[in-house]
Design an enzyme around this catalytic site. Structure first.
Site, mmCIF file in Angstrom:
data_model
loop_
_atom_site.group_PDB
_atom_site.id
_atom_site.type_symbol
_atom_site.label_atom_id
_atom_site.label_comp_id
_atom_site.label_asym_id
_atom_site.label_seq_id
_atom_site.Cartn_x
_atom_site.Cartn_y
_atom_site.Cartn_z
ATOM 1 N N GLY A 106 -6.703 3.510 -5.281
ATOM 2 C CA GLY A 106 -7.318 4.826 -5.211
ATOM 3 C C GLY A 106 -8.694 4.825 -4.576
ATOM 4 N NE ARG A 107 -10.638 -0.629 -1.935
ATOM 5 C CZ ARG A 107 -9.823 -1.650 -2.175
ATOM 6 N NH1 ARG A 107 -8.626 -1.673 -1.607
ATOM 7 N NH2 ARG A 107 -10.168 -2.625 -2.968
ATOM 8 C CB THR A 108 -13.192 6.697 -0.701
ATOM 9 O OG1 THR A 108 -13.432 7.280 -1.987
ATOM 10 C CG2 THR A 108 -13.366 7.753 0.378
ATOM 11 N NE ARG A 137 -0.319 6.270 0.845
ATOM 12 C CZ ARG A 137 -1.434 5.677 0.446
ATOM 13 N NH1 ARG A 137 -1.451 4.357 0.232
ATOM 14 N NH2 ARG A 137 -2.543 6.385 0.254
ATOM 15 N N GLY A 176 2.530 2.165 -3.042
ATOM 16 C CA GLY A 176 2.547 2.635 -4.426
ATOM 17 C C GLY A 176 3.378 1.742 -5.322
ATOM 18 C CE LYS A 206 -3.568 -0.484 -0.407
ATOM 19 N NZ LYS A 206 -4.273 -0.855 -1.664
ATOM 20 C CB SER A 243 -4.041 2.705 2.328
ATOM 21 O OG SER A 243 -4.221 2.145 1.046
ATOM 22 N NE ARG A 263 0.219 -4.201 -9.773
ATOM 23 C CZ ARG A 263 0.592 -5.299 -10.426
ATOM 24 N NH1 ARG A 263 1.002 -5.208 -11.693
ATOM 25 N NH2 ARG A 263 0.592 -6.482 -9.840
#
Length: 367
Positions: free
Chosen positions: A331-333, A205, A126, A124, A213, A128
């Site tokens: 990019g899900r909320t 991150r 980044g 989670k 996330s 990908r």
């Protein structure tokens, strides 16, 4: 006196004898011609498979006129009247020149090699996005799926691992991504044993944002799990964070990095900022390309910002009619978290972050 012509008695009949002699000669020539075709049939079959011009074996003087328009075959082996001798190696059929592009539909030339570079973490963060962006580069071939070799499938052996890799040319880099390697205790030693020259990419991150996330992704698969607050703390009143929860523990980057530095120098590890990957994808990917030792092929012209998803996507290319964005799971909320919980976690991570900045010589500004 009695005469016998071809077994018949009577006086000689010159015209009929000449006809019979001509027929006999013609029959012998046709028989030889059939024999020549039979002897050459193997060569004909091979020629047809290889797309080469058809050919016949060289005829004798008697049949020269009948076969003069056919190209003689090269003998594939000794004739019965010749002594056996080692045959010269057959000339290799030149292979067609094919593109080494990642997204070409044609077959690829090259060799399956063990990867020279790995995206080892973090989940989670980044990873990908970095994988999809770097695959645009013509000098990089990357495995699209996560093989989990150095954490789950190590017992299958390096030959199995190599068999999964895409074919690469001498000028190309083989790369794979499995984010769980970064937090796997055995992974650094295993990768070092494969190749001590392996280049490692770590996408990091803000650990609080990363944990949220991570939880959001798990919640989408298991709606009945406890709340984020309940999983994050052993005792929230006392501020005791539960470091046994994987979503929390992954963000303690400096602790995991210590294991890697036992085997690899810091110069062989490149850290990508997950935040800058969103705000300046070309800049972050430029540094990745520098680290891999390849030219800066991926630039601003490859990206556009997708307002719906909230992160950059790749523009359409000659081989793709549509722009390429990451899937629905990216990019899900995020779930809404109590701001006090976020503040408590920021305080928890602060000393780990500072030590991480000092170790890697880079300030990610997560406070």
């Amino acid at each position: 006196m009695a005469y016998r012509v071809l077994g018949r008695a009577g006086p000689p009949q010159p015209r009929r004898a000449r006809r019979l002699l001509f027929a006999f000669t013609l029959s012998l020539s046709c028989t030889y011609l059939c024999y020549s075709f039979l002897c050459c049939c193997d060569d004909l079959g091979r020629s047809r498979l290889l797309g080469a011009p058809r050919c016949l074996r060289g005829p004798s003087a008697g049949g020269q006129k009948l076969l003069q328009k056919s190209r003689p075959c090269d003998p594939s082996g000794p004739t019965p009247s010749e002594p056996s001798a080692p045959s010269a190696p057959a000339a290799a059929v030149p292979a067609p020149r094919l593109s080494g592009s990642n997204h070409s539909g044609s077959p690829k030339l090259g060799t399956k090699r063990l990867p020279q570079a790995l995206i080892v973490g973090v989940k989670k963060g980044g990873t990908r996005a970095v994988l999809e962006f770097i695959r645009v580069h013509p000098d990089v071939r990357a495995l699209g799926t996560e093989p989990h070799f150095f954490d789950r499938n190590y017992g299958r052996g390096l030959d199995w691992y190599r068999s999964l890799m895409p074919r690469t040319l001498e000028s190309q880099i083989t790369l794979e991504k499995t984010p769980s390697y970064f937090v796997t205790q055995e992974a650094p030693r295993r990768i070092f044993n494969m190749s001590r020259d392996t280049k490692l990419i770590v996408v990091v991150r803000n650990p609080v944002t990363r944990a949220i996330s991570d939880y959001t992704q798990t919640l989408s698969k298991k709606p009945d799990i406890p709340t984020f607050e309940g999983l994050s703390f052993r005792n929230r009143t006392l501020g005791l964070v539960d470091v046994s929860w994987n979503a929390i523990r992954i963000g303690m980057y400096v602790l995991h990095l210590e294991s890697w530095l036992q085997y690899f120098p810091l110069a062989q590890i490149h850290f990508v900022s997950g935040e800058r990957l969103i705000t300046d994808p070309a800049g972050e990917m430029g540094r990745v390309q520098d680290f891999l030792g390849i030219k800066r092929f991926i630039t601003d012209k490859h990206f556009y910002f997708n307002k719906t998803k909230g992160f950059p996507c790749l523009k359409k290319t000659e081989s793709s009619l549509l722009p390429r964005c990451l899937g629905k799971s990216k990019g899900r909320t995020h779930v809404q978290i109590d701001p006090e919980v976020i503040d408590q976690l920021r305080e928890f991570y602060r000393p780990y972050n500072i030590k991480f900045y000092e170790t890697v010589g880079q300030d990610f500004r997560w406070e």
